[in-house]
Enzyme design. Structure first.
Site, mmCIF file in Angstrom:
data_model
loop_
_atom_site.group_PDB
_atom_site.id
_atom_site.type_symbol
_atom_site.label_atom_id
_atom_site.label_comp_id
_atom_site.label_asym_id
_atom_site.label_seq_id
_atom_site.Cartn_x
_atom_site.Cartn_y
_atom_site.Cartn_z
ATOM 1 N N SER A 44 -5.615 -2.246 -4.288
ATOM 2 C CA SER A 44 -4.691 -2.733 -5.291
ATOM 3 C C SER A 44 -5.330 -3.874 -6.086
ATOM 4 C CB SER A 44 -3.383 -3.148 -4.598
ATOM 5 O OG SER A 44 -2.374 -3.440 -5.519
ATOM 6 N N HIS A 64 -4.206 1.821 -7.424
ATOM 7 C CA HIS A 64 -2.901 2.444 -7.662
ATOM 8 C C HIS A 64 -2.172 1.657 -8.742
ATOM 9 C CE1 HIS A 64 -0.643 -0.080 -4.349
ATOM 10 N NE2 HIS A 64 -1.209 -0.835 -5.263
#
Length: 197
Positions: free
Chosen positions: A101, A126
């Site tokens: 992330s 993501h």
């Protein structure tokens, strides 16, 4: 039982006595910063302060950012990212363990040619997530902001990886895990460290 922050001996240059200082303080003196937790405002402020200080001390010398982080707050990560782009020093990024992330975002934000990972590292990208409650208009405002941030992050990932924006958007739709080798082929990093740098 937690062991706390280890202390190591250190003698100031020209100093007569050895002091025991935290291992992180010792690493800072070698221009090494360690991000080993979730990215939040507290750690972002600490990292930014150290980067600004080290850059002011010697702007031509590399700063090393070691990353083992599951990600965290987008705004905190963007503050670190903006600082990395602002300072004169090159920022060498090295993934040790996991860069997921916002951790992978910062990994890819290092100076091109100086972004690395250890061989068994995992990297994950993501889309940003968020949650809000309240009136429908508040939820709508939050949703628009998340979409704006998602587009901004996708654009930066595309610039840092040389991947087409459409591919980044597709890959970031869900958790997209990569090995160090796959992350290098993707363009998130420039090399996999097989031996000591």
């Amino acid at each position: 039982m937690p062991i706390g922050v280890p202390k190591v001996p250190y003698r100031m240059p020209g100093g007569q006595f050895t002091d025991w200082i935290s291992i992180y303080d010792r690493l800072y003196r070698e221009r090494i910063i360690f991000l080993g937790r979730d990215v939040d405002d507290e750690i972002a402020n600490q990292i930014i302060a150290v980067m600004l200080y080290l850059d002011s001390e010697d702007p031509g010398k590399d700063i090393y950012l070691y990353i083992n982080s599951p990600g965290g707050m987008v705004t905190s990560g963007l503050a670190i990212y903006d600082t990395m782009q602002h300072i004169k020093s090159d920022v060498v990024t090295i993934c040790v363990g996991l860069a997921a992330s916002m951790g992978s975002f910062l990994l890819a934000a290092g100076t091109k040619g100086k972004r690395m990972a250890l061989p068994h590292s995992r990297i994950m990208i993501h889309q940003p997530s968020g949650g809000t409650r309240g009136q429908a208009t508040d939820i709508e405002i939050e949703a628009r902001e998340i979409l704006r941030i998602r587009h901004q992050l996708n654009q930066i990932y595309a610039n840092n990886t040389s991947q087409p924006l459409a591919k980044i958007e597709k890959d970031m739709d869900r958790d997209f895990f990569m090995s160090a080798q796959e992350a290098m082929e993707y363009g998130l990093i420039d090399r996999v460290i097989e031996e000591r740098v």
